[in-house]
Write a protein that holds these residues in place. Structure first.
Motif, PDB file in Angstrom:
ATOM      1  N   VAL A  23       0.858  -1.087  -0.144  1.00 32.64           N
ATOM      2  CA  VAL A  23       0.235  -0.004  -0.102  1.00 32.64           C
ATOM      3  C   VAL A  23       1.014   1.353   0.070  1.00 32.64           C
ATOM      4  CG1 VAL A  23      -1.815  -1.099   1.033  1.00 32.64           C
ATOM      5  CG2 VAL A  23      -0.157  -0.131   2.529  1.00 32.64           C
ATOM      6  N   ARG A  49      -4.157   3.191  -0.633  1.00 34.30           N
ATOM      7  CA  ARG A  49      -3.557   2.686  -2.010  1.00 34.30           C
ATOM      8  C   ARG A  49      -4.067   3.474  -2.948  1.00 34.30           C
ATOM      9  NH1 ARG A  49      -5.245  -2.454  -2.324  1.00 34.30           N
ATOM     10  NH2 ARG A  49      -3.450  -3.303  -1.590  1.00 34.30           N
ATOM     11  N   VAL A  54      -8.104   1.713   1.732  1.00 32.47           N
ATOM     12  CA  VAL A  54      -8.062  -0.092   1.507  1.00 32.47           C
ATOM     13  C   VAL A  54      -8.717  -0.645   2.675  1.00 32.47           C
ATOM     14  CG1 VAL A  54      -6.570  -1.943   1.450  1.00 32.47           C
ATOM     15  CG2 VAL A  54      -6.040   0.025   0.028  1.00 32.47           C
ATOM     16  N   TYR A  65      -0.096  -4.861   6.148  1.00 31.29           N
ATOM     17  CA  TYR A  65       0.216  -4.286   4.904  1.00 31.29           C
ATOM     18  C   TYR A  65       1.765  -3.684   4.729  1.00 31.29           C
ATOM     19  CZ  TYR A  65      -5.037  -4.206   4.727  1.00 31.29           C
ATOM     20  OH  TYR A  65      -6.277  -4.559   4.522  1.00 31.29           O
ATOM     21  N   ALA A 420     -13.412   1.553   4.059  1.00 24.38           N
ATOM     22  CA  ALA A 420     -12.654   0.926   2.728  1.00 24.38           C
ATOM     23  C   ALA A 420     -13.622   0.921   1.627  1.00 24.38           C
ATOM     24  CB  ALA A 420     -12.673  -0.620   3.095  1.00 24.38           C
TER      25      ALA A 420
END
Length: 471
Positions: A23, A49, A54, A65, A420
């Motif tokens: 990311v 990202r 995300v 991540y 998200a």
């Protein structure tokens, strides 16, 4: 036994793969504000990202991540970036560069999206919109109407003037070829019947329509025709008289005109009638952008002429010159006229809680930019939010007007929350804006297009604009 070990090792492998998920940015820890509910969730990590979120999760889970950049959120308050849902670029091509300097001013004040409500440099604005979208220009996302629709010999520059049905459809064809984000229609010289026809025709094409409302029409007429939003409170204040239809007929016949219209509304406003009109407005899905800021500046110009505003260092000299028309107008007022304009402003603004109670979608917009005297791009939205609270909204409702209602009006579902799948437009604040709306000004950082701009970077944006205007 061996089978169990293999399953265990397989799970570990899955975790290892997950931990390598790349990311661009992780901000942790922060307190995430849900602007829809007012709930604050502490100890959160925001994972970004490109220009999308995300995940919003715990710092422990965020460890899966692999971030190109990890930023210490310092337990600050995180909320979606702000929207100014009514501003103006303009003043002619010679002022294009001064207008372009609005873009860093907005970002530096936590405003990641703006809605341009028409002027006379549409080609430039459309170009900036596309450049921001493709990442070649740094600035807030821009949604624009392009040139607005008006009647013949309008006072406004850059309009598309129409007087017939054929000209109306030619104008709408032109706007669709420009790929504008919505249509703006104003009320200076357009014929009321053609205004209604324009709203209906744009609606049939699937376009979003915002506008001023001819006083010869009622609020019910324009909402029934399909107007998506009314710009400025004065046009919905009129709907609060007991018989708006009778008033509109008298205006159409020339029996009441000019300042006498406001005097009539002032003496005939009825709360029950207003609520009935506003509930119909809400039922039809017509929103309102109050734009309290400019009215406040002009109403109280005798107390502060803004000539010494520190913020003027960020406004180009050419744009400051466009302020003169409104300034000259209010400077002519005697003491009685000054008292009257203050009374009108206070009475108009006092309908804000009625609109909220009726369920009308209220949007936060400043009217800032070219022409509108001392109504500043950037800081102006924070003043607008504070005025919304002063006139009866809660801090949460004021933030909803900017962050939730504004994108909903444009049918943009990937805004309005830190979650998200939503745009990574993020505002980090050092204090809670739900406790005090002025805390929206306590900006620690802004995230836009997956990039975090810390306080130093934001100050550099301001200094760059200041330097450009000093030349």
């Amino acid at each position: 036994m061996k089978k169990g070990i293999l399953i265990f090792l397989s799970l570990l492998g899955g975790i290892a793969v997950s931990a390598q998920q790349p990311v661009d940015l992780v901000i942790s820890p922060v307190k995430v504000i849900d602007i829809k509910t007012g709930k604050i969730t502490p100890n959160q990590a925001i994972v970004v990202r490109h220009d999308m979120i995300v995940a919003v999760t715990t710092p422990q889970r965020a460890a899966r991540y692999k971030a190109a950049h990890t930023v210490d959120g310092g337990n600050r308050y995180a909320m979606p970036g702000l929207w100014d849902n009514h501003m103006h670029f303009g003043g002619g091509d010679t002022l294009a560069d001064e207008n372009k300097n609005f873009l860093p001013l907005y970002l530096a004040h936590g405003i990641t999206t703006i809605r341009d409500c028409a002027a006379d440099i549409s080609a430039e604005v459309l170009k900036w919109r596309d450049e921001v979208n493709n990442g070649t220009l740094q600035g807030p996302a821009i949604f624009t109407s392009g040139p607005k629709l008006e009647g013949y010999k309008s006072v406004w520059l850059g309009d598309i003037e129409i007087g017939t049905t054929a000209e109306l459809h030619q104008a709408l064809d032109s706007l669709q070829r420009m790929h504008v984000d919505f249509v703006k229609i104003t009320d200076n010289t357009i014929k009321p019947a053609l205004y209604l026809e324009a709203v209906k025709a744009a609606r049939q094409r699937g376009m979003i329509i915002s506008g001023h409302v001819p006083y010869a029409l009622t609020l019910q007429q324009v909402t029934d025709a399909g107007l998506s939003s009314v710009e400025h409170l004065s046009y919905v204040w009129k709907a609060g008289v007991k018989d708006e239809a009778a008033l509109s007929r008298r205006i159409a016949n020339g029996e009441i005109k000019g300042r006498d219209i406001n005097r009539y509304i002032l003496t005939h406003f009825d709360t029950a009638a207003a609520l009935k009109a506003y509930r119909h407005m809400a039922a039809k899905g017509t929103a309102v952008t109050p734009t309290l800021s400019l009215g406040q500046i002009l109403a109280y110009f005798d107390q502060d002429n803004h000539a010494q505003d520190p913020y003027l260092v960020y406004i180009g000299k050419g744009l400051q010159k466009t302020y003169e028309m409104r300034v000259k107008r209010v400077m002519k007022d005697d003491s009685a006229a000054i008292a009257y304009r203050k009374e009108i402003y206070e009475k108009e603004s006092a309908i804000l809680p009625l609109l909220q109670k009726a369920g009308v979608k209220i949007m936060a917009g400043t009217d800032a930019g070219y022409l509108n005297s001392f109504d500043y791009p950037g800081i102006g939205l924070h003043r607008e939010l504070a005025l919304m609270v002063r006139f009866g909204l809660t801090p949460l409702q004021a933030l909803q007007a900017s962050v939730i209602n504004s994108p909903a009006f444009l049918h943009k579902k990937d805004y309005g929350a830190l979650a998200a799948g939503k745009k990574a437009d993020i505002l980090l604040l050092s204090a809670n804006p739900l406790e005090d709306i002025h805390n929206t000004e306590k900006i620690s950082a802004v995230v836009t297009k997956g990039r975090l701009l810390d306080r130093t970077a934001l100050d550099q944006l301001l200094n760059k604009v200041k330097a450009a205007n000093a030349q």
